[in-house]
Design an enzyme around this catalytic site. Structure first.
Site, short mmCIF file in Angstrom:
data_model
loop_
_atom_site.label_atom_id
_atom_site.label_comp_id
_atom_site.label_asym_id
_atom_site.label_seq_id
_atom_site.Cartn_x
_atom_site.Cartn_y
_atom_site.Cartn_z
N TYR A 119 42.55 24.68 -7.61
CA TYR A 119 43.38 24.29 -6.48
C TYR A 119 44.69 25.06 -6.54
O TYR A 119 45.29 25.21 -7.61
CB TYR A 119 43.69 22.78 -6.51
CG TYR A 119 44.62 22.34 -5.40
CD1 TYR A 119 44.11 21.92 -4.18
CD2 TYR A 119 46.00 22.37 -5.58
CE1 TYR A 119 44.96 21.53 -3.14
CE2 TYR A 119 46.86 21.98 -4.55
CZ TYR A 119 46.34 21.57 -3.34
OH TYR A 119 47.17 21.20 -2.32
N GLU A 207 47.66 26.39 1.58
CA GLU A 207 46.79 25.74 0.60
C GLU A 207 45.48 26.51 0.47
O GLU A 207 44.82 26.80 1.47
CB GLU A 207 46.50 24.30 1.03
CG GLU A 207 45.63 23.54 0.04
CD GLU A 207 45.32 22.13 0.52
OE1 GLU A 207 45.82 21.17 -0.09
OE2 GLU A 207 44.57 22.00 1.51
#
Length: 397
Positions: A119, A207
């Site tokens: 992530y 992101e």
């Protein structure tokens, strides 16, 4: 302002960031040709909506299938079939709510041989007013769940704007993710590229979930979500062109045309307030007395009669609204202007729900006179507490 995954990946690609080759499809008849332009042997078909959790989402329509909004296919024909199954259907995820969002476009891209998932995000840290990197070895999962259950698996740090991004920042992320050898150098370069995009395009959020390590040892951005500062899009016409108004709440879109700060919520009491702080306090006190606000609406300090009228019309267009509370504390904003706007709006759109008006401050006597001398059915309030009690009582019966 948010953009779609395929648009974000095109931007990443233009800066040299590693992404898979893909094609956006807006019409079902384009799907076969788009898939045929890719190498395969695996094609991934992704629904394009402004919401996360697409892979775990479900479609409302039975003919869309039950495989979520991200599907792996192994032929051009299968990719075409899955794209057609998604287009025009309504995808429901944990971020869309039960209403869901209609899929008006899909993205078909080459599959990737995944060895590891990570992530990664760049965000504006409101506390320090700096850009923050967030990284975790737990890619592909809900980062909120990771933060709650295993916070030690998340690395987060801010970048000093005086020095900007440095190579040691990238190495810090690489070591936290367990990268080795040439992968560390790739990470340093990729983080620098993402930081450059963030700065140059006035982004608010970038992101990558997941950022993957392929079986051949290469880093690749497998997904991308980007949001930009709406107040800065005038500096970036290329970004402004990416805006998809069909993904936005119609009421919020209409409010933006009149420079109104409006955010739709799930409650039953519509609010019209001047000033963001007072608007927040108004929503809080509505909740204190047992109801829920239907919106955040700040008409601002320079509102005109026309702006107030449009604001009122936007509130009443929400079918969930069972009552309206107008709470104005006039400083720069004049109470008589608000009163004129409210009266004009009620006469134009009609009033089907209870309306409580609290006015205080500049030109308050004139404002109250306008309200009292009109034929508008209004419940007057002396202060914010009185207004909240009266509108909740009127709505709750």
């Amino acid at each position: 302002m948010n953009i779609h995954e395929y648009q974000a990946k095109a931007l990443l690609r233009s800066y040299g960031a590693p992404v898979s080759d893909g094609r956006a499809v807006l019409r079902a008849e384009e799907a076969k040709a788009a898939a045929g332009e890719l190498d395969g042997p695996v094609w991934v078909v992704k629904a394009q909506i402004h919401a996360g959790g697409r892979g775990k989402g479900t479609f409302k329509e039975a003919d869309a299938g039950d495989k979520g909004g991200v599907r792996i296919t192994r032929s051009v024909a299968e990719a075409e079939s899955e794209a057609k199954a998604m287009l025009g259907r309504t995808l429901v995820t944990h971020q869309t709510g039960p209403v869901g969002k209609q899929v008006n476009r899909v993205y078909i891209e080459d599959g990737a041989a995944i060895a590891k998932e990570f992530y990664l995000a760049l965000l504006v840290d409101r506390g320090s007013s700096r850009i923050s990197f967030v990284a975790s070895t737990e890619g592909g999962m809900d980062i909120e769940e990771v933060a709650a259950s295993t916070p030690e698996k998340i690395l987060s740090f801010n970048i000093d704007p005086a020095n900007g991004y440095q190579a040691f920042h990238g190495r810090r992320i690489a070591f936290a993710l367990g990268l080795e050898g040439k992968q560390v150098k790739q990470c340093v370069q990729l983080m620098g590229t993402l930081y450059k995009i963030f700065i140059e395009k006035d982004a608010e959020m970038l992101e990558i979930n997941p950022l993957i390590l392929t079986e051949s040892g290469e880093l690749k951005c497998l997904d991308a979500k980007m949001g930009f500062d709406s107040n800065a899009t005038y500096r970036h016409p290329d970004i402004a062109e990416l805006r998809d108004e069909s993904e936005e709440d119609p009421k919020e879109l209409e409010a933006s045309k009149y420079d109104l700060n409006y955010i739709a919520l799930d409650g039953e009491i519509g609010c019209m307030v001047n000033g963001a702080g007072l608007a927040m306090a108004t929503m809080d006190i509505i909740k204190l007395y047992g109801a829920e606000p239907a919106n955040f609406l700040d008409v601002g300090g320079g509102a005109t009669k026309e702006k107030v009228t449009e604001a009122f019309k936007i509130i009443t267009s929400d079918k969930n609204v069972k009552g309206i509370l107008v709470n104005i504390f006039g400083g720069i904003m004049r109470c008589d202007v608000i009163a004129e706007g409210v009266v004009a709006a009620v006469k134009e759109v009609g009033l089907q729900v209870p309306l409580v008006v609290r006015l205080e401050g500049t030109m308050v006597d004139e404002g109250k006179a306008i309200i009292n001398n009109s034929d508008v059915d209004v419940i007057a309030a002396d202060d914010l507490k009185d207004g909240a009690e009266k509108i909740v009582k009127a709505v709750k019966g």
